[in-house]
Scaffold this motif. Sequence first.
Motif, mmCIF file in Angstrom:
data_model
loop_
_atom_site.group_PDB
_atom_site.id
_atom_site.type_symbol
_atom_site.label_atom_id
_atom_site.label_comp_id
_atom_site.label_asym_id
_atom_site.label_seq_id
_atom_site.Cartn_x
_atom_site.Cartn_y
_atom_site.Cartn_z
ATOM 1 N N TRP A 1 9.013 3.097 18.278
ATOM 2 C CA TRP A 1 9.823 3.472 19.449
ATOM 3 C C TRP A 1 8.926 3.784 20.657
ATOM 4 N N ARG A 2 7.847 4.530 20.416
ATOM 5 C CA ARG A 2 6.937 4.866 21.519
ATOM 6 C C ARG A 2 6.345 3.598 22.129
ATOM 7 N N LEU B 1 16.051 -5.383 25.723
ATOM 8 C CA LEU B 1 16.071 -5.165 24.270
ATOM 9 C C LEU B 1 16.433 -6.456 23.526
ATOM 10 N N SER B 2 17.391 -7.189 24.071
ATOM 11 C CA SER B 2 17.809 -8.424 23.406
ATOM 12 C C SER B 2 16.642 -9.390 23.273
ATOM 13 N N ARG B 3 15.767 -9.374 24.289
ATOM 14 C CA ARG B 3 14.605 -10.282 24.249
ATOM 15 C C ARG B 3 13.452 -9.723 23.420
ATOM 16 N N HIS B 4 13.215 -8.418 23.474
ATOM 17 C CA HIS B 4 11.946 -7.879 22.965
ATOM 18 C C HIS B 4 12.041 -6.896 21.797
ATOM 19 N N ALA B 5 13.213 -6.343 21.519
ATOM 20 C CA ALA B 5 13.280 -5.295 20.479
ATOM 21 C C ALA B 5 12.740 -5.817 19.148
ATOM 22 N N PHE C 1 12.819 -3.581 15.915
ATOM 23 C CA PHE C 1 14.159 -3.003 16.049
ATOM 24 C C PHE C 1 15.231 -4.102 16.122
ATOM 25 N N ALA C 2 16.349 -3.839 15.471
ATOM 26 C CA ALA C 2 17.484 -4.765 15.521
ATOM 27 C C ALA C 2 18.767 -3.967 15.732
ATOM 28 N N ARG D 1 18.170 -0.147 14.954
ATOM 29 C CA ARG D 1 17.502 0.371 13.768
ATOM 30 C C ARG D 1 16.168 -0.308 13.584
ATOM 31 N N TYR D 2 15.197 0.487 13.194
ATOM 32 C CA TYR D 2 13.879 -0.033 12.907
ATOM 33 C C TYR D 2 13.904 -0.660 11.524
#
Length: 270
Positions: free
Chosen positions: A148-149, A232-236, A241-242, A261-262
């Motif tokens: 997350w960080r 987020l959609s591009r990089h999570a 993370f999903a 969620r990780y």
Amino acid sequence: MRPLARTLLNTPDVELWPAWLLRAHGNADARILSRATRVLRRKRDGRYMAAVLDEGLMPLVPRLRREPGVEDALDLLDAAAGDDIAAGAAQLPPDRVGHRLEALGIEAAAYAGRTGLALVAEPVVLALAGFDRYRRPLWLLADAARAWRRMHASAAQDGVALDAISGYRSHDYQLGIFERKRARGLEIDAILAVNAAPGFSEHHSGQALDIGTPGEPPAEESFEGTDAFAWLSRHAREHGFAMSYPRGNPHGIVHEPWHWRYRPAGPGEA
Ligand SMILES: [Zn+2]
């Protein structure tokens, strides 16, 4: 000076909080907290039960030793030996929530069958992942906290502000949400339409968090229209993370673009 504790130690009835992260409820509390390393906090109602001081344990409730779970908590404190306990995979048995679900009129097996959700165990050790939008400590499993960080910093470099809204939540916390909503007169089915049953939320795992962005209300579908969500959609995924509950998810949970969620891809997984 000793480094500040940055883990939450968790037992079925009692959490052991780093004292520096707790708010004092009065002057006497403030003096005690400033000298304490950790505080035993009752999960059911958040009450501070005892402070761990250099010279020993200071009870903050009458008859501390007769409170359920205090001995377990002190054993875990010993095992943690000053905060170097491995933030590993140890979990608490998840089954104790059953009786309290019944009291709410939720039959755990039927609920699990209907939603395809399983009971989620609480971790024994959680890591401080920073602070949420409301300046509350954000607790996650150590791996998820690091991820997350990193993701937060990476988004910031791209000019995108991500906000944590909520991370780890205990079974007791989720029970509290239900009990308060029931007390306001909401029917149990109405609550279950927006909150996972206590014991069944991904937030219990320490691997899920709700993400927002400044200026947006928390946990609203409108988050889907933000730059933060597009990022987020591009990089999570690169950060492990999903999204757990996309549209049409099989659990009957409303579309939650804010809930991630990780779950890093294991060997052999795409
Ligand atoms: Zn969530």
